[in-house]
Design a protein around this motif. Structure first.
Motif, PDB file in Angstrom:
ATOM      1  N   ALA A 209       0.834  -1.206   0.000  1.00 39.24           N
ATOM      2  CA  ALA A 209       0.000   0.000   0.000  1.00 39.24           C
ATOM      3  C   ALA A 209       0.866   1.252   0.000  1.00 39.24           C
ATOM      4  CB  ALA A 209      -0.926  -0.007   1.217  1.00 39.24           C
ATOM      5  N   GLU A 210       1.938   1.225   0.785  1.00 44.31           N
ATOM      6  CA  GLU A 210       2.805   2.394   0.872  1.00 44.31           C
ATOM      7  C   GLU A 210       3.465   2.693  -0.470  1.00 44.31           C
ATOM      8  OE1 GLU A 210       3.997   5.558   3.318  1.00 44.31           O
ATOM      9  OE2 GLU A 210       2.436   4.036   3.428  1.00 44.31           O
ATOM     10  N   ALA A 211       3.858   1.654  -1.181  1.00 41.95           N
ATOM     11  CA  ALA A 211       4.472   1.851  -2.494  1.00 41.95           C
ATOM     12  C   ALA A 211       3.505   2.541  -3.444  1.00 41.95           C
ATOM     13  CB  ALA A 211       4.922   0.510  -3.067  1.00 41.95           C
ATOM     14  N   PHE A 212       2.231   2.129  -3.429  1.00 37.93           N
ATOM     15  CA  PHE A 212       1.243   2.755  -4.311  1.00 37.93           C
ATOM     16  C   PHE A 212       0.994   4.211  -3.915  1.00 37.93           C
ATOM     17  CE2 PHE A 212       0.464  -1.549  -5.681  1.00 37.93           C
ATOM     18  CZ  PHE A 212       0.074  -1.397  -7.005  1.00 37.93           C
ATOM     19  N   ARG A 213       0.962   4.476  -2.630  1.00 36.71           N
ATOM     20  CA  ARG A 213       0.755   5.866  -2.196  1.00 36.71           C
ATOM     21  C   ARG A 213       1.929   6.744  -2.621  1.00 36.71           C
ATOM     22  NH1 ARG A 213      -0.955   3.113   2.803  1.00 36.71           N
ATOM     23  NH2 ARG A 213      -3.239   3.122   2.903  1.00 36.71           N
ATOM     24  N   ILE A 214       3.133   6.243  -2.469  1.00 35.19           N
ATOM     25  CA  ILE A 214       4.319   7.008  -2.865  1.00 35.19           C
ATOM     26  C   ILE A 214       4.324   7.233  -4.376  1.00 35.19           C
ATOM     27  CG2 ILE A 214       6.841   6.964  -2.991  1.00 35.19           C
ATOM     28  CD1 ILE A 214       6.779   5.336  -0.350  1.00 35.19           C
ATOM     29  N   ALA A 215       3.974   6.200  -5.144  1.00 36.77           N
ATOM     30  CA  ALA A 215       3.945   6.332  -6.602  1.00 36.77           C
ATOM     31  C   ALA A 215       2.896   7.352  -7.039  1.00 36.77           C
ATOM     32  CB  ALA A 215       3.671   4.973  -7.239  1.00 36.77           C
ATOM     33  N   HIS A 216       1.738   7.316  -6.405  1.00 38.65           N
ATOM     34  CA  HIS A 216       0.677   8.260  -6.770  1.00 38.65           C
ATOM     35  C   HIS A 216       1.096   9.694  -6.465  1.00 38.65           C
ATOM     36  CE1 HIS A 216      -3.336   9.735  -7.580  1.00 38.65           C
ATOM     37  NE2 HIS A 216      -3.383  10.294  -6.385  1.00 38.65           N
ATOM     38  N   ALA A 217       1.773   9.887  -5.348  1.00 39.87           N
ATOM     39  CA  ALA A 217       2.258  11.231  -5.014  1.00 39.87           C
ATOM     40  C   ALA A 217       3.302  11.700  -6.024  1.00 39.87           C
ATOM     41  CB  ALA A 217       2.840  11.237  -3.604  1.00 39.87           C
TER      42      ALA A 217
END
Length: 465
Positions: A209-217
């Motif tokens: 989940a953290e990877a997706f949040r970082i990528a989206h940012a």
């Protein structure tokens, strides 16, 4: 799936699994000297790309190595070869790198990036009007020592992810429109949850989940995918992936799709499995793609059938992005000795597998709903170019939409009637209208083709997908 990953092979059940990097790659060298361009049969004048674009499908090749700093025993920078470039541009409208985006290759030293190969890949795609997927942001392999050293410090590890994602994704924002953020998160055969990768060890199970949040940012406009293998073969792993992804969606994590690798060995997936998965993820509001299709077998007829069946079922289940793990056996990677898993041979000649894929695309293109969408897309393009203006443009748009609704409801006679009104309108252009000769002829031809498709007996009996 990349050559650095170690997984076991279960040939007895026909599963496509990667062996360790030390296994023989089984590449066959092409004869020396210039080779002729791949021939196009007069019976099949269209390329995969032409048919796919007509049907609104992305047809791509992954495993495009464009970097020169590789040491895996195979040639570097495939794009340096003119024939490779020619066939890639002619046959595909999408591409993605092999290992070029893996962390250790793109940032080999902390704070020092090597974008040479990726820049070359993107430039080639732009020159040839192709889309690019960013494949391989993080996975179980290819993490440099300086990153591994941060595992005991979650704050520093996450900061490294933010810096890496931001630097890479912002460089290619607008050039790589979708990304495989996490690849192969689950254990090989399923049943054991997430792999205990470097990212898991540093951040725990929340790393996905953290990877997706970082990528989206890093790039809010990009589509973000989770890439996974073997789910078509193992029901338990299939369920685990669904639970992982549906949990991400429920938690509001910015995930946009699931990329199914689809490496096949000796036999293809059971009929209906691809449809089942596509329906499940579409119901979550997500896209589904076939990301790394190849077929490892010693029987060319069986290979062609597997390619056809996978592509046909994928298209009919609403999957409109299909990519192969390379396209020519000149640069193959296989774990099955003697197999040549791709759709072109070493001399860039199309194999039976190529024509099987072409047949599946043409069958899909010939469905009335797809053909109607193509006519509407043509009309939209002519309107945007000013080649169809005035009341005629809006009337044609309305009539085509009516035909689409009738076709979707299996009211073929009403759909044909709507199309006949469109033809009549085209033949009676008023003074307040403007339609170029090119637009007129193209739209007339397209509408006639859809009408003929709707009149076919096999279409009348065909259930909606």
């Amino acid at each position: 799936m990349k050559k650095h990953r170690s997984v076991a092979m279960l040939a007895a059940v026909g599963l496509g699994l990667t062996l360790s990097a030390g296994l023989t790659q089984n590449a066959t060298a092409a004869p020396s000297g210039a080779q002729p361009a791949h021939p196009r049969s007069s019976d099949d004048p269209n390329s995969l790309r032409e048919v796919a674009e007509s049907a609104g499908v992305l047809i791509g090749s992954g495993a495009i190595k464009s970097m020169t700093t590789t040491s895996d025993g195979r040639p570097s920078n495939y794009l340096a070869e003119p024939q490779f470039r020619e066939v890639l541009a002619e046959e595909f409208n999408s591409l993605s790198p092999e290992n070029d985006l893996e962390w250790t290759f793109v940032q080999p030293q902390e704070g020092v990036y090597d974008f040479e190969g990726l820049d070359r890949l993107v430039a080639f795609a732009q020159e040839n009007d192709m889309e690019v997927k960013g494949h391989g942001l993080i996975s179980a392999c290819c993490n440099p020592d300086y990153l591994v050293a941060k595992i005991g410090d979650p704050v520093a590890f996450r900061a490294a992810m933010v810096e890496h994602f931001t630097t890479v994704m912002q460089r290619y924002a607008g050039k790589m429109d979708r990304w495989d953020v996490v690849s192969e998160a689950l254990t090989t055969y399923g049943g054991e949850g997430l792999q205990h990768t470097d990212f898991y060890q540093a951040l725990g199970p929340e790393y996905v989940a953290e990877a997706f949040r970082i990528a989206h940012a890093a790039d809010p406009n990009a589509k973000l995918f989770l890439n996974e293998n073997l789910v078509e073969a193992f029901p338990q792993k299939r369920q685990e992936l669904y639970e992982l992804v549906s949990g991400l969606v429920a938690d509001g994590v910015p995930i946009h799709g699931v990329a199914l690798q689809m490496h096949q060995t000796l036999q293809g997936p059971q009929p209906g499995v691809i449809t089942e998965m596509a329906n499940a993820y579409h119901a979550l509001g997500l896209e589904v793609s076939i990301a790394e299709l190849d077929v490892h077998t010693l029987d060319s007829a069986a290979q062609a059938q597997i390619y056809h069946d996978v592509v046909a079922e994928a298209l009919n289940s609403g999957i409109t992005e299909i990519s192969f793990w390379g396209f020519t056996d000149k640069h193959l990677y296989t774990w099955l000795p003697g197999a040549k898993p791709l759709i072109f041979d070493e001399q860039y000649q199309p194999k039976a597998a190529y024509f099987a894929v072409l047949d599946a695309l043409q069958d899909f293109e010939a469905r009335p709903a797809v053909a109607l969408q193509g006519v509407q897309a043509d009309l939209d393009r002519y309107i945007a170019a000013g080649e169809a203006r005035g009341p005629l443009a809006q009337q044609l748009t309305n009539v085509l939409r009516q035909a689409e609704r009738h076709e979707a409801a299996d009211r073929d006679a009403e759909a044909v009637s709507a199309l006949q009104r469109a033809l009549s309108r085209l033949e009676n252009v008023k003074r307040t209208d403007r339609v170029s000769a090119t637009a007129h002829d193209s739209l007339t031809r397209g509408i006639n083709e859809v009408t003929a498709l709707l009149a076919r007996p096999e279409v009348q009996a065909q259930p909606a997908a």
